[in-house]
Design an enzyme around this catalytic site. Structure first.
Site, mmCIF file in Angstrom:
data_model
loop_
_atom_site.group_PDB
_atom_site.id
_atom_site.type_symbol
_atom_site.label_atom_id
_atom_site.label_comp_id
_atom_site.label_asym_id
_atom_site.label_seq_id
_atom_site.Cartn_x
_atom_site.Cartn_y
_atom_site.Cartn_z
ATOM 1 N N LYS A 49 48.351 43.122 31.974
ATOM 2 C CA LYS A 49 47.517 42.013 31.493
ATOM 3 C C LYS A 49 47.157 42.233 30.022
ATOM 4 O O LYS A 49 47.239 41.311 29.212
ATOM 5 C CB LYS A 49 46.240 41.886 32.339
ATOM 6 C CG LYS A 49 46.493 41.298 33.714
ATOM 7 C CD LYS A 49 45.304 41.453 34.648
ATOM 8 C CE LYS A 49 45.735 41.123 36.077
ATOM 9 N NZ LYS A 49 44.729 41.468 37.091
ATOM 10 N N GLN A 71 38.950 43.696 38.490
ATOM 11 C CA GLN A 71 40.166 43.988 39.251
ATOM 12 C C GLN A 71 39.794 44.427 40.670
ATOM 13 O O GLN A 71 38.931 45.281 40.869
ATOM 14 C CB GLN A 71 40.978 45.089 38.534
ATOM 15 C CG GLN A 71 42.333 45.383 39.148
ATOM 16 C CD GLN A 71 43.325 44.235 39.046
ATOM 17 O OE1 GLN A 71 43.288 43.431 38.099
ATOM 18 N NE2 GLN A 71 44.204 44.116 40.021
ATOM 19 N N ASP A 105 39.612 34.234 37.182
ATOM 20 C CA ASP A 105 40.300 34.479 38.459
ATOM 21 C C ASP A 105 40.137 33.295 39.420
ATOM 22 O O ASP A 105 40.868 33.186 40.401
ATOM 23 C CB ASP A 105 39.684 35.712 39.154
ATOM 24 C CG ASP A 105 40.560 36.947 39.091
ATOM 25 O OD1 ASP A 105 41.781 36.801 38.932
ATOM 26 O OD2 ASP A 105 39.999 38.058 39.218
HETATM 27 N N1 GUN Z 1 43.986 42.381 42.724
HETATM 28 C C1 GUN Z 1 45.165 41.869 43.142
HETATM 29 N N2 GUN Z 1 45.334 40.618 42.677
HETATM 30 C C2 GUN Z 1 44.230 40.333 41.951
HETATM 31 C C3 GUN Z 1 43.826 39.183 41.205
HETATM 32 O O1 GUN Z 1 44.512 38.154 41.126
HETATM 33 N N3 GUN Z 1 42.628 39.298 40.578
HETATM 34 C C4 GUN Z 1 41.843 40.407 40.668
HETATM 35 N N4 GUN Z 1 40.679 40.400 40.038
HETATM 36 N N5 GUN Z 1 42.196 41.478 41.339
HETATM 37 C C5 GUN Z 1 43.384 41.438 41.980
#
Ligand code: GUN
Length: 295
Positions: free
Chosen positions: A55, A99, A122
């Site tokens: 990211k 996350q 998100d």
């Molecule tokens: N862990 C796995 N996929 C995601 C996601 O799309 N967002 C977040 N915050 N954590 C994750």
């Protein structure tokens, strides 16, 4: 069966979206705004480390500001909530995510509730989930939004089609169904959700014009469970043993690609299918958050 299906590749679809985002980012920068995305990572889960690094790299590639907040596994819920309140107030951070998964001693729902919905890129906050359900503007969760973009940008008609969603997670299955049933472009579908407790699941999957699979079980959908000409979107990523590979393992989807690609008209591969779309839609949400901040 020989593969007859056309591939829908996340890399191609996301490239198109990234070039649109680049223009919007230039426009924001000309107004003195650099979109900023922060990611909070608690602990050192190896898979999460990889996602978070990717990211950050994508942000830099696009000329966005990237902030990674690393907190130790022993972080208390109060400490994490304190960091969230800081980011809620920081005007240089337009969007941020925590996350997941979090260490077991931290309540995930409490954490998500603390995020300012205007910065919840998100799309996990109940306010954004609710707005999605009633078709109002808000941040859409990245993976379901990415799947919808793949369908739209591959010219797949969804209106009046029977979309069968396999899986009912809060991150993919449920929001996917909510998106596809909306009275909107790239939606207007008749939607069925099937899951681990569904009776006669193959009877239902065989009725799908578009089959979206996010059940987390390797090669769960086999050729006998789909109809000829179906469009298949495979959201699964499962690591399975493979003695013939140098690593001893490889990634497969929730769909038996070899069998199903002999019957489908279009199918997403794993890897290279839905995967690249998730980060792409997170970036799109962050750019939108930055635009909203100067409205
Ligand atoms: N862990 C796995 N996929 C995601 C996601 O799309 N967002 C977040 N915050 N954590 C994750």
């Amino acid at each position: 069966m020989p593969p007859t299906a056309d591939l829908i590749k996340g890399k191609d679809v996301s490239s198109e979206i990234y070039s649109e985002l680049s223009e919007r980012i230039s426009c924001l920068k000309s107004k003195g705004v650099t979109p900023g995305l922060a990611v909070i990572l608690v602990g050192d889960d190896p898979a999460s480390q990889v996602y978070v690094r990717n990211k950050g790299l994508k942000c830099e590639e696009l000329g966005m500001r990237s902030i990674t907040v690393r907190m130790p596994e022993t972080t208390t819920e109060e400490e994490l909530l304190g960091k969230i309140y800081d980011l809620n107030r920081d005007p240089s951070v337009h969007g941020f995510i925590v996350q997941l998964p979090l260490p077991k001693h931290i309540d995930e729902d409490k954490v998500i509730d603390a995020i300012d919905p205007k910065k919840d890129v998100d799309g996990f906050h109940p306010v954004n989930v609710g707005n999605m359900l009633i078709g109002k503007p808000g941040f859409l969760p990245a993976t379901p939004a990415g799947v919808q973009q793949m369908l739209v940008r591959s010219g797949i008609e969804t209106s009046g089609k029977h979309v069968v969603v396999v899986g009912r997670s809060n991150i993919v299955g449920k929001p996917m169904a909510a998106l596809m049933v909306q009275k909107a472009k790239g939606a207007d579908a008749t939607v069925t959700v099937v899951h681990s407790r569904t009776k006669d699941l193959p009877d239902l999957t065989r009725q799908a014009d578009i089959l979206i699979v996010a059940i987390g079980k390797p090669r769960f959908i086999t050729a006998d469970m789909v109809k000829e000409g179906v469009v298949v979107i495979d959201v699964g990523t499962n690591r399975v043993d493979d003695p013939s590979s140098p690593k001893g393992s490889r990634l497969v989807g929730d769909v038996d690609f070899q069998g199903v690609s002999g019957k489908a008209s279009k199918i997403t591969p794993v890897p290279g299918g839905v995967g690249p779309m998730t980060i792409c839609m997170l970036m799109a949400n962050t750019v939108a958050a930055a635009e909203n901040s100067i409205r």
